[in-house]
Write a protein that holds these residues in place. Structure first.
Motif, PDB file in Angstrom:
ATOM      1  N   THR A   1      -1.100  13.170   6.163  1.00 55.86           N
ATOM      2  CA  THR A   1      -0.442  11.898   6.480  1.00 55.86           C
ATOM      3  C   THR A   1      -0.255  11.764   7.989  1.00 55.86           C
ATOM      4  OG1 THR A   1       1.785  12.825   6.255  1.00 55.86           O
ATOM      5  CG2 THR A   1       0.799  11.892   4.273  1.00 55.86           C
TER       6      THR A   1
ATOM      7  N   GLU B   1      -2.738  16.334   0.756  1.00 58.67           N
ATOM      8  CA  GLU B   1      -2.984  15.096   1.504  1.00 58.67           C
ATOM      9  C   GLU B   1      -2.551  15.260   2.959  1.00 58.67           C
ATOM     10  OE1 GLU B   1      -3.357  11.512   0.248  1.00 58.67           O
ATOM     11  OE2 GLU B   1      -4.297  12.391  -1.520  1.00 58.67           O
TER      12      GLU B   1
ATOM     13  N   ASN C   1       0.845  -1.218   0.000  1.00 55.55           N
ATOM     14  CA  ASN C   1       0.000   0.000   0.000  1.00 55.55           C
ATOM     15  C   ASN C   1       0.871   1.255   0.000  1.00 55.55           C
ATOM     16  OD1 ASN C   1      -2.266  -1.551   0.222  1.00 55.55           O
ATOM     17  ND2 ASN C   1      -2.601  -1.168   2.409  1.00 55.55           N
TER      18      ASN C   1
ATOM     19  N   ASN D   1       2.522   1.827  -3.361  1.00 58.55           N
ATOM     20  CA  ASN D   1       1.539   2.357  -4.321  1.00 58.55           C
ATOM     21  C   ASN D   1       1.235   3.820  -4.023  1.00 58.55           C
ATOM     22  OD1 ASN D   1       1.367  -0.097  -5.533  1.00 58.55           O
ATOM     23  ND2 ASN D   1      -0.464  -0.759  -4.403  1.00 58.55           N
ATOM     24  N   TYR D   2       1.115   4.115  -2.718  1.00 55.45           N
ATOM     25  CA  TYR D   2       0.814   5.500  -2.341  1.00 55.45           C
ATOM     26  C   TYR D   2       1.959   6.426  -2.747  1.00 55.45           C
ATOM     27  CZ  TYR D   2      -0.317   9.611   0.383  1.00 55.45           C
ATOM     28  OH  TYR D   2      -0.598  10.915   0.750  1.00 55.45           O
TER      29      TYR D   2
ATOM     30  N   TYR E   1       1.757   7.164  -6.311  1.00 50.52           N
ATOM     31  CA  TYR E   1       0.629   8.075  -6.561  1.00 50.52           C
ATOM     32  C   TYR E   1       1.022   9.530  -6.264  1.00 50.52           C
ATOM     33  CZ  TYR E   1      -3.757  10.510  -5.546  1.00 50.52           C
ATOM     34  OH  TYR E   1      -4.758  11.442  -5.499  1.00 50.52           O
TER      35      TYR E   1
ATOM     36  N   ASP F   1      -6.693   0.547   1.571  1.00 53.34           N
ATOM     37  CA  ASP F   1      -5.497   0.646   0.720  1.00 53.34           C
ATOM     38  C   ASP F   1      -4.684   1.899   1.012  1.00 53.34           C
ATOM     39  OD1 ASP F   1      -7.209   2.510  -0.335  1.00 53.34           O
ATOM     40  OD2 ASP F   1      -7.057   1.825  -2.410  1.00 53.34           O
ATOM     41  N   ARG F   2      -5.199   2.749   1.925  1.00 49.09           N
ATOM     42  CA  ARG F   2      -4.448   3.926   2.366  1.00 49.09           C
ATOM     43  C   ARG F   2      -3.890   3.724   3.780  1.00 49.09           C
ATOM     44  NH1 ARG F   2      -4.388   8.999   0.376  1.00 49.09           N
ATOM     45  NH2 ARG F   2      -5.067   9.203  -1.763  1.00 49.09           N
TER      46      ARG F   2
END
Ligand SMILES: Cc1cc2nc3c(=O)[nH]c(=O)nc-3n(C[C@H](O)[C@H](O)[C@H](O)COP(=O)(O)OP(=O)(O)OC[C@H]3O[C@@H](n4cnc5c(N)ncnc54)[C@H](O)[C@@H]3O)c2cc1C
Length: 493
Positions: free
Chosen positions: A199, A197, A130, A133-134, A137, A269-270
């Protein structure tokens, strides 16, 4: 999508409907709000700089697309030099005031994504995926992140689980098939109004997490307009005044916000850590995050020290006080901090080593760790020195309206310096005041004291984690020479 321009950044920000408040008002459009648009435009300028200096600011992803240098996995010393130069360029745009320019977290997540072996080691390969992938992105969309990694100040003497009966610090409250549900608050999202975003990841305090506190062991990311997430800004220090009056506060207030999650669903998935306290501890200790982020942070600090030395010299020279030995000594002290910082960065690059996993090069953490403990003292000290050099001149500063009024002939006469016109001198003093004395400057000083945790805890860690063998061997060599006769006999010598 390749690296963004400023216009693309602002266009996305304009459409965003995050739940963010400032002085009791929910902000609808950050890009036009009088107290926030200066900050947004300054971040946009950073994105534009990518295309003005592509050789420094851009690199390529595996598909050959141009992406920001801060997203790279450095594999050579040349790469680390490039990363340093990219950070330097961005930091110079605000004289080092905007500490959380997008590279800060882009580098952080590049570092995490380069060490997903740590996720494998603790049995969390899926969450490591994940994260990978993040990272791709945010890299391929050139996103700007904020982070909230500290639980609110309630009672620091007890564990997070005991804050407000376990209810205040950010924690997991439930789960569905597709998401985990979280509630609680965190501090202190610098750049929150301007980021794409949010985090959440472990801080140094996370190393103290107990196995029974697994619901607090969380790492995830969501878009800023994610439902169930609210942001409360501090007072704005952005002056709605002409750039002449407040050359820095009018543009570089990066804001700080508390984030509140209220039964917020985080898509699975995040989610990068969910309850694994061992991994939560390891993320701080094992992924080389400290070396990378302090490399970025000290590059920015170098810019601040350069600015402080430059403005200090300019003030001393225009007032003629650099004729005095103690003023020279004060300026020399700032120069020493600046030079030691520059040298430590060079040394961190020269001493860089392969991470032993995938060829990513880690800057030498030792000089950086030393600076991390010292900078919260050096920058406030340099600010104090500038005050001692400048005296009351910082307050002999007519505004733009004064300069355009009928008193101008008197101002020109009475505000002049020995080698500068009144106008030039007033500009220097106004710029200096906005760096060392305005409310934005006060926030900047507090930032330097705390943004990487306080100097006390960092310096304590420096001692605890120091490799002591070389120094012990040196001392032991002398101890071994101090032999009593009976010892020599007992040892058969
Ligand atoms: C301007 C600014 C911007 C920031 N931006 C961000 C951001 O973008 N994201 C983010 O996550 N955080 C951010 N921070 C928060 C920062 O990470 C914290 O301020 C820092 O970790 C210190 O925590 P604290 O402020 O809660 O202070 P505290 O932890 O409450 O410390 C206050 C004092 O108590 C002492 N103390 C506290 N606990 C202990 C202990 N266990 N042992 C010994 N002494 C202790 C400290 O040494 C210190 O002197 C920012 C802070 C500032 C000031």
């Amino acid at each position: 999508m390749p690296a963004r321009t400023g216009a693309q950044y602002l266009e996305k920000l304009k459409k965003d409907r995050r739940e963010i408040y400032l002085d009791g008002e929910r902000i609808e459009d950050i890009t036009v709000h009088p107290q926030l648009k200066g900050g947004a435009e300054s971040i946009a300028h950073l994105y534009d700089l990518q295309y003005l200096h592509p050789e420094v600011m851009l690199t390529e992803n595996e598909n050959g697309e141009k992406v920001g240098t801060a997203f790279m996995f450095p594999k050579s010393k040349d790469d680390l030099w490039k990363l340093h130069k990219a950070t330097k360029l961005w930091s110079e745009a605000s004289a080092g005031i905007m500490g959380r320019s997008p590279d800060y977290l882009n580098i952080t997540f590049a570092c995490y994504a380069s060490r997903t072996d740590v996720w494998d080691k603790y049995g969390e390969s899926e969450k490591g995926k994940n994260l990978e992938n993040y990272f791709k992105y945010i890299r391929d969309n050139d996103l700007c992140l904020t982070h909230c990694i500290v639980n609110p100040q309630v009672d620091r003497s007890v564990p997070e689980a005991q804050q407000g009966e376990g209810d205040l610090a950010l924690h997991k409250v439930g789960e569905t098939e597709d998401s985990i549900i979280v509630s609680g608050a965190r501090m202190l999202g610098t750049l929150a109004p301007f980021a794409d975003e949010m985090t959440i990841y472990p801080s140094r305090a996370g190393q103290g997490i107990r196995p029974e506190d697994s619901k607090y062991a969380l790492m995830f990311a969501v878009p800023m307009d994610h439902p169930g997430m609210m942001l409360l800004n501090r007072d704005s220090f952005s002056k709605q005044r002409d750039l002449f009056d407040y050359p820095l506060s009018s543009r570089f207030d990066e804001q700080d916000a508390i984030v509140i999650f209220d039964n917020c669903h985080i898509p699975k998935d995040r989610v990068f850590i969910d309850g694994n306290t061992e991994l939560y501890r390891a993320v701080t200790a094992e992924v080389n995050w400290g070396a990378y982020i302090v490399f970025q942070a000290m590059t920015r600090a170098l810019t601040k020290l350069e600015f402080l030395f430059g403005i200090g010299h300019m003030i001393a020279d225009m007032n003629g006080v650099n004729a005095f030995d103690h003023i020279k000594e004060k300026l020399g002290e700032i120069w020493q901090y600046k030079e030691l910082t520059r040298t430590a960065i060079v040394s961190a690059i020269e001493g860089a080593q392969d991470n032993g996993v995938n060829g990513v090069l880690i800057p030498d953490g030792r000089p950086l760790q030393a600076l991390r403990g010292l900078m919260p003292k050096w920058i406030p000290r340099s600010i104090e020195l500038i005050q001692l050099i400048g005296g009351g001149g910082f307050l002999c500063t007519p505004s733009k309206k004064d300069m355009q009024g009928h008193l101008r002939p008197f101002i020109d006469k009475y505000y002049q310096a020995r080698n500068k016109s009144a106008l030039e001198k007033i500009k220097v003093n106004r710029l200096a005041w906005d760096f060392i004395g305005s409310d934005l400057a006060g926030r900047g000083e507090l930032y330097e004291r705390f943004y990487l945790i306080d100097s006390f805890r960092v310096t304590m860690d420096t001692y605890t984690n120091a490799d002591k063998e070389v120094e012990m061997a040196l001392v032991k060599k002398f101890l071994d020479q101090m032999v009593l006769e009976e010892e020599a006999v007992a040892n058969g010598k």
